[in-house]
Design an enzyme around this catalytic site. Structure first.
Site, PDB file in Angstrom:
ATOM      1  N   LYS A 219       0.835  -1.201   0.000  1.00 45.41           N
ATOM      2  CA  LYS A 219       0.000   0.000   0.000  1.00 45.41           C
ATOM      3  C   LYS A 219       0.871   1.252   0.000  1.00 45.41           C
ATOM      4  CE  LYS A 219      -1.806  -1.591   3.749  1.00 45.41           C
ATOM      5  NZ  LYS A 219      -2.602  -1.897   4.961  1.00 45.41           N
TER       6      LYS A 219
ATOM      7  N   THR B 130      -8.528   9.404   8.190  1.00 47.96           N
ATOM      8  CA  THR B 130      -8.017   8.209   7.500  1.00 47.96           C
ATOM      9  C   THR B 130      -7.916   6.993   8.419  1.00 47.96           C
ATOM     10  OG1 THR B 130      -5.745   8.913   7.990  1.00 47.96           O
ATOM     11  CG2 THR B 130      -6.686   9.598   5.875  1.00 47.96           C
TER      12      THR B 130
ATOM     13  N   GLY C 287      -8.404   3.648   9.964  1.00 44.24           N
ATOM     14  CA  GLY C 287      -9.024   2.396   9.538  1.00 44.24           C
ATOM     15  C   GLY C 287      -8.917   2.083   8.063  1.00 44.24           C
ATOM     16  N   THR C 288      -8.082   2.822   7.334  1.00 45.71           N
ATOM     17  CA  THR C 288      -7.980   2.558   5.894  1.00 45.71           C
ATOM     18  C   THR C 288      -7.448   1.146   5.619  1.00 45.71           C
ATOM     19  OG1 THR C 288      -5.850   3.710   5.954  1.00 45.71           O
ATOM     20  CG2 THR C 288      -7.743   4.947   5.127  1.00 45.71           C
ATOM     21  N   GLY C 289      -6.403   0.739   6.346  1.00 43.52           N
ATOM     22  CA  GLY C 289      -5.824  -0.589   6.112  1.00 43.52           C
ATOM     23  C   GLY C 289      -6.782  -1.705   6.474  1.00 43.52           C
ATOM     24  N   CYS C 290      -7.492  -1.561   7.601  1.00 44.05           N
ATOM     25  CA  CYS C 290      -8.483  -2.564   8.015  1.00 44.05           C
ATOM     26  C   CYS C 290      -9.579  -2.681   6.961  1.00 44.05           C
ATOM     27  CB  CYS C 290      -9.101  -2.177   9.355  1.00 44.05           C
ATOM     28  SG  CYS C 290      -7.921  -1.906  10.692  1.00 44.05           S
TER      29      CYS C 290
END
Length: 274
Positions: free
Chosen positions: A174, A207, A209-212
């Site tokens: 990412k 932003t 929690g974007t990865g979750c």
């Protein structure tokens, strides 16, 4: 049958990341979310104040309970808590009730900068990576997995290819932590780069929690039988939509707007296909 996704992750009391973001994402993308909570956190948009790990045997009990009754089409793994929990989760996944559509988000550092995994836990994560269809590190996490302090732009792809070969899996590297105008996400396997997604960076502090959200979105796609590249592309589009609809809560890194302001995701995507 509705796709069934087991989420193994920590709880975020602020509702922006972790289990809460995972459940919202899977629900919005048409799946049925089930949970095995690995840790309870006291946190808000400004940071993590406390973490209480769930005993490893209880994590596994949650997994087995839903797998034996409801069934599993895909698994998303997020914050894992401890090296001991990594070990028992990997043992349980090896039993054959969970399939091979496993998405592993190697959560190590919160958006606020709080460290969420110690060195023993990071070392143990290699076993989960080898069991996963795809691993989704951000740039700092990729460096940690490679045993490096940081990676420069020229070393990201070689490092990811080396890890993909070591783990026998595919990596979604990412690009959100880079400082470029455009975010570049790369799907990389042992043979090199398979697919690249490039999209404008949304100027927002909301932003959390974007990865979750991205990892759960991928799992929701794999649970329906989507090819990996298609599942990743749809999940990236969902993250973009949720960022655009952030409700503006909190004084720090606020939550995204998973409900998309009441606009169905398919409608939003049709209006913004690129």
């Amino acid at each position: 049958m509705i796709p069934r996704i087991l989420i193994i992750a920590g709880s975020d009391s602020g509702g922006g990341a972790g289990i809460q973001a995972d459940v919202k994402t899977v629900t919005m993308l048409g799946g049925h979310p089930m949970t095995a909570i690995t840790a309870i956190t006291a946190q808000n948009t400004r940071g993590v104040e406390a973490v209480l790990p769930v005993p490893p045997e209880m994590v596994v009990r949650q997994m087995a309970c839903v797998a034996e009754d409801i069934g599993i089409d895909a698994v998303k793994i997020g914050m894992i808590g401890s090296a001991e929990t990594v070990s028992v989760v990997a043992d349980e996944l090896a039993h054959g009730l969970y399939g091979d559509a496993i998405v592993f988000d190697p959560v190590m550092v919160a958006t606020s900068g709080a460290r969420l995994a110690d060195s023993r836990t990071v070392a143990a994560m290699a076993r989960l990576a080898r069991m996963s269809r795809v691993v989704t590190p951000n740039l700092p996490e990729l460096a940690v997995l490679c045993g490096r302090e940081r990676l420069d732009a020229d070393s990201v792809i070689p490092a990811a290819v080396a890890l993909a070969r070591e783990f026998g899996t595919t990596l979604l590297v990412k690009g959100g932590h880079a400082a470029d105008e455009f975010v570049v996400d790369r799907l990389i396997d042992r043979d090199g780069v398979r697919t690249i997604w490039t999209h404008p960076r949304i100027d927002t502090r909301h932003t959390h929690g974007t990865g979750c959200t991205l990892a759960s979105g991928i799992a929701a796609g794999l649970a329906t039988g989507m090819p990996l590249g298609d599942a990743v592309g749809r999940a990236i589009a969902f993250v973009q939509a949720a960022l655009a609809h952030a409700p503006g809560l909190g004084a720090g890194h606020g939550p995204m707007g998973h409900a998309l302001g009441g606009v169905p995701f398919a409608t939003w995507k049709a209006a913004c296909p690129d």
